[in-house]
Design an enzyme around this catalytic site. Structure first.
Site, PDB file in Angstrom:
ATOM      1  N   THR A   1       0.848  -1.187   0.000  1.00 45.28           N
ATOM      2  CA  THR A   1       0.000   0.000   0.000  1.00 45.28           C
ATOM      3  C   THR A   1       0.882   1.236   0.000  1.00 45.28           C
ATOM      4  OG1 THR A   1      -1.732  -1.159   1.207  1.00 45.28           O
ATOM      5  CG2 THR A   1      -1.799   1.255   1.244  1.00 45.28           C
TER       6      THR A   1
ATOM      7  N   GLU B   1       1.046   5.374   0.383  1.00 45.17           N
ATOM      8  CA  GLU B   1       0.381   6.569   0.897  1.00 45.17           C
ATOM      9  C   GLU B   1       0.912   7.743   0.096  1.00 45.17           C
ATOM     10  OE1 GLU B   1       2.083   6.321   4.690  1.00 45.17           O
ATOM     11  OE2 GLU B   1       0.798   4.691   5.360  1.00 45.17           O
TER      12      GLU B   1
END
Length: 156
Positions: free
Chosen positions: A117, A119
């Protein structure tokens, strides 16, 4: 101790580092360039219990990030290691455009393997494309005994 690009290549061949798909042209002196996946999630609102994101399929012609908005995306590559901890960071070339990547969570635990993931926050409009090189991952030797990873992300 950080691994060199040559050592990363050796450890991939030995099966101690996993990067799929792997492209030798993305190997650096001390890291590997990872690519952006094909979807991005834009923070919409907080409903009092959780954050609500709007998922966007990134068009081939690109998607322009809005300034000061928070986005989540994933690496195109599945990255992991049974032997090394990983650090995912942005590329300086993207940082000079005003793109902040891995704002708070850059550590990849030993024994995990998945699409990571990302950000993302932009300070000005920046166009991103699916599959573009967006960041780099480095591999670090552990000192001390390795505890089995038991988080919610992928296992090796």
């Amino acid at each position: 101790m950080i691994l060199t690009g040559i050592k990363i290549k050796e450890e991939i061949k030995a099966g101690r580092i996993n990067i799929k798909p792997f492209n030798l042209g993305q190997l650096n002196p001390n890291s590997y360039n990872y690519r952006l996946g094909d979807t991005i999630k834009c923070f919409d609102r907080f409903d009092g219990k959780r954050s609500i994101f709007r998922e966007i399929k990134i068009p081939k012609r690109g998607y322009v990030l809005k300034p000061k908005k928070m986005y989540l995306a994933a690496t195109k590559e599945v990255i992991g290691s049974k032997s090394y901890a990983m650090s995912l960071i942005g590329r300086s070339s993207m940082g000079r455009y005003g793109l902040f990547l891995q704002v708070s969570a850059n550590l990849g635990h030993t024994n995990s393997k998945h699409r990571w993931t990302l950000e993302i926050v932009a300070i000005r409009p920046i166009k991103l494309y699916p599959g573009m090189i967006i960041g780099q991952v480095s591999f670090w030797k552990n000192f001390g005994s390795i505890k089995k990873y038991d988080g919610r992300y992928g296992y090796i």
